[in-house]
Scaffold this active site. Structure first.
Site, PDB file in Angstrom:
ATOM      1  N   GLY A 126       0.822  -1.212   0.000  1.00 55.83           N
ATOM      2  CA  GLY A 126       0.000   0.000   0.000  1.00 55.83           C
ATOM      3  C   GLY A 126       0.849   1.252   0.000  1.00 55.83           C
ATOM      4  O   GLY A 126       1.251   1.738   1.064  1.00 55.83           O
ATOM      5  N   THR A 151       0.392   3.855  -3.048  1.00 62.90           N
ATOM      6  CA  THR A 151      -0.299   4.897  -3.815  1.00 62.90           C
ATOM      7  C   THR A 151      -1.505   5.444  -3.065  1.00 62.90           C
ATOM      8  O   THR A 151      -2.259   4.692  -2.446  1.00 62.90           O
ATOM      9  CB  THR A 151      -0.776   4.316  -5.167  1.00 62.90           C
ATOM     10  OG1 THR A 151       0.369   3.855  -5.874  1.00 62.90           O
ATOM     11  CG2 THR A 151      -1.514   5.356  -6.002  1.00 62.90           C
ATOM     12  N   GLY A 185      -0.311   9.255  -7.431  1.00 60.94           N
ATOM     13  CA  GLY A 185       0.579   8.102  -7.337  1.00 60.94           C
ATOM     14  C   GLY A 185       2.000   8.399  -7.797  1.00 60.94           C
ATOM     15  O   GLY A 185       2.943   7.756  -7.348  1.00 60.94           O
ATOM     16  N   TRP A 240      -5.876   1.874  -5.447  1.00 59.73           N
ATOM     17  CA  TRP A 240      -5.313   1.070  -6.536  1.00 59.73           C
ATOM     18  C   TRP A 240      -4.338   0.022  -6.008  1.00 59.73           C
ATOM     19  O   TRP A 240      -3.216  -0.085  -6.514  1.00 59.73           O
ATOM     20  CB  TRP A 240      -4.597   1.943  -7.572  1.00 59.73           C
ATOM     21  CG  TRP A 240      -5.437   3.008  -8.176  1.00 59.73           C
ATOM     22  CD1 TRP A 240      -5.281   4.342  -8.049  1.00 59.73           C
ATOM     23  CD2 TRP A 240      -6.564   2.811  -9.031  1.00 59.73           C
ATOM     24  NE1 TRP A 240      -6.242   5.005  -8.760  1.00 59.73           N
ATOM     25  CE2 TRP A 240      -7.036   4.085  -9.375  1.00 59.73           C
ATOM     26  CE3 TRP A 240      -7.227   1.686  -9.535  1.00 59.73           C
ATOM     27  CZ2 TRP A 240      -8.160   4.272 -10.203  1.00 59.73           C
ATOM     28  CZ3 TRP A 240      -8.330   1.865 -10.350  1.00 59.73           C
ATOM     29  CH2 TRP A 240      -8.772   3.134 -10.673  1.00 59.73           C
ATOM     30  N   CYS A 255      12.013  -1.461  -3.435  1.00 63.92           N
ATOM     31  CA  CYS A 255      11.155  -2.622  -3.728  1.00 63.92           C
ATOM     32  C   CYS A 255      10.573  -2.483  -5.135  1.00 63.92           C
ATOM     33  O   CYS A 255      10.494  -3.445  -5.902  1.00 63.92           O
ATOM     34  CB  CYS A 255       9.997  -2.729  -2.735  1.00 63.92           C
ATOM     35  SG  CYS A 255      10.502  -2.795  -1.017  1.00 63.92           S
ATOM     36  N   ARG A 279       9.712  -3.578 -11.066  1.00 61.24           N
ATOM     37  CA  ARG A 279       9.766  -3.027 -12.435  1.00 61.24           C
ATOM     38  C   ARG A 279      10.649  -3.867 -13.334  1.00 61.24           C
ATOM     39  O   ARG A 279      10.394  -4.000 -14.531  1.00 61.24           O
ATOM     40  CB  ARG A 279      10.313  -1.593 -12.381  1.00 61.24           C
ATOM     41  CG  ARG A 279       9.342  -0.626 -11.775  1.00 61.24           C
ATOM     42  CD  ARG A 279      10.017   0.666 -11.401  1.00 61.24           C
ATOM     43  NE  ARG A 279       9.061   1.559 -10.790  1.00 61.24           N
ATOM     44  CZ  ARG A 279       9.384   2.551  -9.968  1.00 61.24           C
ATOM     45  NH1 ARG A 279      10.652   2.770  -9.649  1.00 61.24           N
ATOM     46  NH2 ARG A 279       8.448   3.328  -9.469  1.00 61.24           N
ATOM     47  N   GLU A 300       3.453   1.207 -11.177  1.00 62.66           N
ATOM     48  CA  GLU A 300       4.883   1.126 -10.862  1.00 62.66           C
ATOM     49  C   GLU A 300       5.667   2.199 -11.621  1.00 62.66           C
ATOM     50  O   GLU A 300       6.770   1.951 -12.118  1.00 62.66           O
ATOM     51  CB  GLU A 300       5.414  -0.262 -11.211  1.00 62.66           C
ATOM     52  CG  GLU A 300       4.528  -1.335 -10.630  1.00 62.66           C
ATOM     53  CD  GLU A 300       5.251  -2.270  -9.718  1.00 62.66           C
ATOM     54  OE1 GLU A 300       6.450  -2.112  -9.528  1.00 62.66           O
ATOM     55  OE2 GLU A 300       4.576  -3.145  -9.174  1.00 62.66           O
ATOM     56  N   PHE A 309      11.128  16.526 -12.183  1.00 59.37           N
ATOM     57  CA  PHE A 309       9.878  16.175 -11.500  1.00 59.37           C
ATOM     58  C   PHE A 309      10.087  16.107  -9.996  1.00 59.37           C
ATOM     59  O   PHE A 309      11.211  16.110  -9.523  1.00 59.37           O
ATOM     60  CB  PHE A 309       9.322  14.842 -12.019  1.00 59.37           C
ATOM     61  CG  PHE A 309      10.169  13.626 -11.719  1.00 59.37           C
ATOM     62  CD1 PHE A 309      11.379  13.431 -12.394  1.00 59.37           C
ATOM     63  CD2 PHE A 309       9.781  12.684 -10.774  1.00 59.37           C
ATOM     64  CE1 PHE A 309      12.168  12.317 -12.131  1.00 59.37           C
ATOM     65  CE2 PHE A 309      10.564  11.559 -10.504  1.00 59.37           C
ATOM     66  CZ  PHE A 309      11.773  11.386 -11.194  1.00 59.37           C
TER      67      PHE A 309
HETATM   68  P1  FAD Z   1      -0.883  10.582 -11.499  1.00 62.07           P
HETATM   69  O1  FAD Z   1       0.331  10.528 -10.632  1.00 62.07           O
HETATM   70  O2  FAD Z   1      -1.990  11.473 -11.085  1.00 62.07           O
HETATM   71  O3  FAD Z   1      -0.437  10.954 -12.990  1.00 62.07           O
HETATM   72  C1  FAD Z   1      -1.389  11.388 -13.983  1.00 62.07           C
HETATM   73  C2  FAD Z   1      -0.641  11.697 -15.272  1.00 62.07           C
HETATM   74  O4  FAD Z   1       0.288  12.752 -15.039  1.00 62.07           O
HETATM   75  C3  FAD Z   1       0.176  10.519 -15.808  1.00 62.07           C
HETATM   76  O5  FAD Z   1       0.103  10.491 -17.202  1.00 62.07           O
HETATM   77  C4  FAD Z   1       1.591  10.849 -15.373  1.00 62.07           C
HETATM   78  O6  FAD Z   1       2.589  10.278 -16.230  1.00 62.07           O
HETATM   79  C5  FAD Z   1       1.579  12.358 -15.497  1.00 62.07           C
HETATM   80  N1  FAD Z   1       2.580  13.020 -14.661  1.00 62.07           N
HETATM   81  C6  FAD Z   1       2.717  12.913 -13.318  1.00 62.07           C
HETATM   82  N2  FAD Z   1       3.728  13.706 -12.900  1.00 62.07           N
HETATM   83  C7  FAD Z   1       4.248  14.304 -14.000  1.00 62.07           C
HETATM   84  C8  FAD Z   1       5.322  15.248 -14.240  1.00 62.07           C
HETATM   85  N3  FAD Z   1       6.080  15.708 -13.239  1.00 62.07           N
HETATM   86  N4  FAD Z   1       5.558  15.632 -15.499  1.00 62.07           N
HETATM   87  C9  FAD Z   1       4.810  15.155 -16.511  1.00 62.07           C
HETATM   88  N5  FAD Z   1       3.792  14.281 -16.374  1.00 62.07           N
HETATM   89  C10 FAD Z   1       3.520  13.865 -15.135  1.00 62.07           C
HETATM   90  N6  FAD Z   1      -0.002   1.258  -6.259  1.00 62.07           N
HETATM   91  C11 FAD Z   1       0.450   0.671  -5.109  1.00 62.07           C
HETATM   92  O7  FAD Z   1       0.966   1.344  -4.223  1.00 62.07           O
HETATM   93  N7  FAD Z   1       0.313  -0.683  -4.931  1.00 62.07           N
HETATM   94  C12 FAD Z   1      -0.276  -1.487  -5.858  1.00 62.07           C
HETATM   95  O8  FAD Z   1      -0.358  -2.712  -5.656  1.00 62.07           O
HETATM   96  C13 FAD Z   1      -0.774  -0.890  -7.062  1.00 62.07           C
HETATM   97  N8  FAD Z   1      -1.471  -1.641  -7.978  1.00 62.07           N
HETATM   98  C14 FAD Z   1      -2.112  -1.001  -9.026  1.00 62.07           C
HETATM   99  C15 FAD Z   1      -2.979  -1.739  -9.844  1.00 62.07           C
HETATM  100  C16 FAD Z   1      -3.677  -1.092 -10.866  1.00 62.07           C
HETATM  101  C17 FAD Z   1      -4.670  -1.876 -11.681  1.00 62.07           C
HETATM  102  C18 FAD Z   1      -3.449   0.270 -11.127  1.00 62.07           C
HETATM  103  C19 FAD Z   1      -4.153   0.953 -12.271  1.00 62.07           C
HETATM  104  C20 FAD Z   1      -2.591   0.995 -10.342  1.00 62.07           C
HETATM  105  C21 FAD Z   1      -1.918   0.372  -9.261  1.00 62.07           C
HETATM  106  N9  FAD Z   1      -1.121   1.115  -8.368  1.00 62.07           N
HETATM  107  C22 FAD Z   1      -0.623   0.519  -7.217  1.00 62.07           C
HETATM  108  C23 FAD Z   1      -1.012   2.562  -8.518  1.00 62.07           C
HETATM  109  C24 FAD Z   1      -0.053   3.036  -9.596  1.00 62.07           C
HETATM  110  O9  FAD Z   1       1.282   2.818  -9.218  1.00 62.07           O
HETATM  111  C25 FAD Z   1      -0.354   4.517  -9.890  1.00 62.07           C
HETATM  112  O10 FAD Z   1      -1.595   4.531 -10.555  1.00 62.07           O
HETATM  113  C26 FAD Z   1       0.713   5.181 -10.723  1.00 62.07           C
HETATM  114  O11 FAD Z   1       1.882   5.380  -9.961  1.00 62.07           O
HETATM  115  C27 FAD Z   1       0.260   6.557 -11.263  1.00 62.07           C
HETATM  116  O12 FAD Z   1      -0.324   7.323 -10.265  1.00 62.07           O
HETATM  117  P2  FAD Z   1      -1.746   8.033 -10.537  1.00 62.07           P
HETATM  118  O13 FAD Z   1      -2.665   6.997 -11.097  1.00 62.07           O
HETATM  119  O14 FAD Z   1      -2.162   8.726  -9.302  1.00 62.07           O
HETATM  120  O15 FAD Z   1      -1.460   9.064 -11.708  1.00 62.07           O
END
Ligand code: FAD
Length: 387
Positions: free
Chosen positions: A134, A136, A141, A166, A242, A247, A367, A387
């Site tokens: 846990g 995100t 994320g 997520w 981790c 990855r 990831e 970033f």
């Molecule tokens: P955001 O961080 O809100 O990003 C939105 C968009 O903005 C993306 O296109 C991103 O590339 C872009 N962006 C962000 N920052 C910048 C920047 N500085 N410059 C340019 N573009 C940028 N997480 C866990 O902790 N444990 C899990 O087991 C896990 N399993 C998952 C399973 C699924 C099915 C999914 C969909 C997600 C899972 N995740 C998990 C979460 C996942 O790691 C996050 O969804 C991911 O890191 C992206 O975060 P976000 O969805 O909040 O997108």
């Protein structure tokens, strides 16, 4: 000498040791017989095939690279071929193994106390317990260091408040490696199913990774003893370590999904007749197949080389980022093009490319998104973090 194998054009198989080939063939047979036949129905029903968990454990696939505590102690290349074969079946099965192995067992092995290791690792290796990771939160994320989940000291205990979003295996897990902000920076806690104030809610209606169970975790004044804190997990870097391992597995896994798609289309375009000849006799189909094999071959070589760097202990996190970004992007592009070469038939679950394509939409996001990995590489090139 005949032409190269289209799904292993540069003969990466020849670079594997006898043991690694045996592992690949064993896991490959398991995937062909027991995983792939289930996946269309599981995807349609949004169901994780929990019945595979004991089989995955029997094959020694949980925590395969860890030493002792009932784990196989394999090298990175062996872990890679395991991920590749599992993801040839479905990304959801590889995701379950990645989370259990790299994120949960890896965290406990690297950062846990001896008591935590000997209590949890054997059960997680046997698959009698499942874990989740846990990190995100719903507000961002890509920027986990700004997490809002808090852990506060109350005498000898900690009290956790917040939410995680997520989370793979979240609702199935017996234990969550939960990352929380404290007055002394980010720390990790083992929160057990059934702890008062801890709730996991399944996220429904996903259009991607439908055969994986994904949940939201809520922590309302969840009290855990200090012995539930991973004593060596200090700072966000511990979580990222981790993730780097997971990855690496994704970089290999994506090759498996791409192989499954190309395999299906190589067969289909041979038997499909249009304009009085098999589809694969046309120039446009041949260039598309060739382009897919080019992308797959490059991805396989990147994955193999990264495994060697990891085994030598010299893999840089930017090299992991480039591999995750390159290989998942390649697999997603291959899956989309394969879907198109199947015509209308490609939109059904009777053929694998669209299922893989939809799964890979998650794999390219979780990831670390594609953009974040590009920025990690950019930082390594320039010395400047954008970033
Ligand atoms: P955001 O961080 O809100 O990003 C939105 C968009 O903005 C993306 O296109 C991103 O590339 C872009 N962006 C962000 N920052 C910048 C920047 N500085 N410059 C340019 N573009 C940028 N997480 C866990 O902790 N444990 C899990 O087991 C896990 N399993 C998952 C399973 C699924 C099915 C999914 C969909 C997600 C899972 N995740 C998990 C979460 C996942 O790691 C996050 O969804 C991911 O890191 C992206 O975060 P976000 O969805 O909040 O997108």
């Amino acid at each position: 000498m005949g032409p190269p194998n289209p799904l292993d054009f540069y003969d990466v198989t020849a670079l594997l040791s006898d043991d690694e080939r045996l592992i690949r063939d064993t896991v490959g047979r398991f995937v062909d017989r027991e995983v792939t036949p289930l996946m269309a129905d599981c995807f349609a029903a949004e169901r994780f095939p929990s019945e595979l968990v004991p089989r995955l454990a029997d094959l020694g696939l949980f925590g395969a690279t860890l030493h002792d505590y009932g784990c196989a102690g394999l090298g990175s290349t062996a872990y890679g071929v395991i991920c590749e074969e599992l993801e040839r079946g479905d990304s959801s099965v590889r995701s379950c193994v990645s989370v259990q192995s790299s994120l949960v067992m890896g965290a406990i092995h690297a950062f846990g106390s001896e008591d935590q290791r000997s209590r949890w690792l054997p059960q997680l290796a046997r698959g009698t317990k499942l874990g989740c990771f846990g990190l995100t939160e719903s507000h961002g994320g890509s920027d986990p260091a700004r997490m809002r989940t808090r852990a506060r000291r109350h005498g000898g205990d900690w009290v956790l408040d917040g939410a995680k979003h997520w989370i793979t295996n979240g609702a199935l897990a017996d234990v969550s490696v939960t990352w929380a902000m404290t007055d002394d920076g980010v720390k990790a806690f083992l929160v057990e199913k059934g702890a008062g104030g801890y709730e996991a809610r399944v996220i429904k209606n996903k259009l991607s990774l439908r055969a994986s169970s994904t949940a939201e975790l809520a922590f309302a004044s969840v009290r855990v003893p200090d012995s539930a804190r991973l004593p060596e997990a200090n700072g966000i870097k511990a979580a990222l370590r981790c993730l780097d391992d997971a990855r690496f597995g994704i970089a290999w896994g994506a090759c498996g999904a791409a192989r499954a798609c190309l395999d299906s289309v190589l067969q289909y375009t041979q038997s499909r007749e249009l304009f009085g000849r098999p589809l694969n006799h046309t120039q446009l189909i041949q260039t598309r197949l060739a382009d897919g094999v080019r992308k797959l071959t490059a991805a396989q070589l990147v994955a193999w080389r990264l495994a060697k760097l990891k085994e030598q202990g010299v893999a840089h996190n930017a090299q992991v980022s480039l591999a995750k970004w390159n290989n998942v992007r390649a697999a997603l592009d291959i899956a989309r093009d394969c879907r198109d070469m199947l015509g209308a038939a490609g939109i059904t679950l009777d053929h694998v490319p669209m299922r893989h394509m939809l799964n890979l939409e998650t794999v390219i996001t979780y990831e670390g998104t594609e953009s974040i990995h590009e920025l990690v590489v950019g930082r390594a090139l320039t010395g400047q973090s954008a970033f």
